[in-house]
Design a protein around this motif. Structure first.
Motif, mmCIF file in Angstrom:
data_model
loop_
_atom_site.group_PDB
_atom_site.id
_atom_site.type_symbol
_atom_site.label_atom_id
_atom_site.label_comp_id
_atom_site.label_asym_id
_atom_site.label_seq_id
_atom_site.Cartn_x
_atom_site.Cartn_y
_atom_site.Cartn_z
ATOM 1 N N UNK A 1 -32.037 -87.387 -24.305
ATOM 2 C CA UNK A 1 -32.405 -87.295 -25.620
ATOM 3 C C UNK A 1 -31.512 -86.110 -26.331
ATOM 4 N N UNK A 2 -31.467 -85.134 -25.552
ATOM 5 C CA UNK A 2 -30.933 -83.863 -25.924
ATOM 6 C C UNK A 2 -29.452 -84.010 -26.556
ATOM 7 N N UNK A 3 -28.765 -84.806 -25.850
ATOM 8 C CA UNK A 3 -27.302 -85.016 -26.032
ATOM 9 C C UNK A 3 -27.357 -86.388 -27.129
ATOM 10 N N UNK A 4 -28.336 -86.972 -27.770
ATOM 11 C CA UNK A 4 -28.238 -87.859 -28.432
ATOM 12 C C UNK A 4 -27.670 -89.132 -28.101
ATOM 13 N N UNK A 5 -27.899 -89.210 -26.759
ATOM 14 C CA UNK A 5 -27.100 -90.559 -25.833
ATOM 15 C C UNK A 5 -27.851 -91.710 -25.846
#
Length: 170
Positions: free
Chosen positions: A71-75
């Motif tokens: 989620x942090x990497x918007x993956x």
């Protein structure tokens, strides 16, 4: 944004980044377990009853504990029918609104995870396979992964609100 929110975002992002970078190597451990099982079964005619279940637990740990990092990497997968045509501010507003639904979903998952973990700990719940490992460890990992997702969701929410207000919060 207030200093406490900036500290929260920085701390949660750093923690989830560390956890995610460590957890990503579980795939190789899982591959090792399955390779060992395959060699044991074919070369030595000695099948291992525990290998498939261990690899399932490793995979579940991989995606539960790695979800916050993803989620942090918007993956995560995103339906991009309209999203790419919107301005950055509109995207931030829509992301902030939709993450509220994620809070509800993760809250329900957390309530179920805590209940399921308590049950497994209280009654010594085991798997229904011939190996019958205890399920408490994987349920603890599941609950911890949900907590990490909730923390990262709140961090992402703060970043979206800041972006919608024209600030950068990284």
């Amino acid at each position: 944004m207030p200093r406490t929110i900036r500290l929260y975002v920085r701390w949660v992002d750093a923690f989830n980044r560390r956890v995610g970078r460590i957890i990503m190597y579980l795939v190789f451990v899982m591959i090792g377990v399955l390779l060992f099982s395959s060699v044991s079964r074919t070369a030595f005619n000695s099948p291992l009853i525990w290998s498939v279940e261990v690899s399932q637990f490793l995979m579940a740990s991989y995606y539960l504990l790695g979800g916050a990092y993803s989620m942090q990497l918007a993956a995560h997968v995103r339906m991009d029918l309209f999203y790419s045509h919107w301005s950055d501010r509109t995207r931030a507003v829509v992301d902030a609104l939709t993450i509220v639904l994620l809070f509800v979903f993760l809250g329900a998952l957390l309530a179920g995870g805590i209940s399921s973990t308590e049950y497994a700990l209280r009654y010594g719940e085991t798997s229904y396979t011939s190996w019958a490992p205890p399920l408490a460890p994987i349920k603890i990992i599941m609950t911890f992964g949900i907590v990490l997702m909730l923390l990262q969701s709140l961090s992402t929410f703060f970043k979206d609100v800041a972006r919608a207000c024209g600030e950068a919060l990284e």
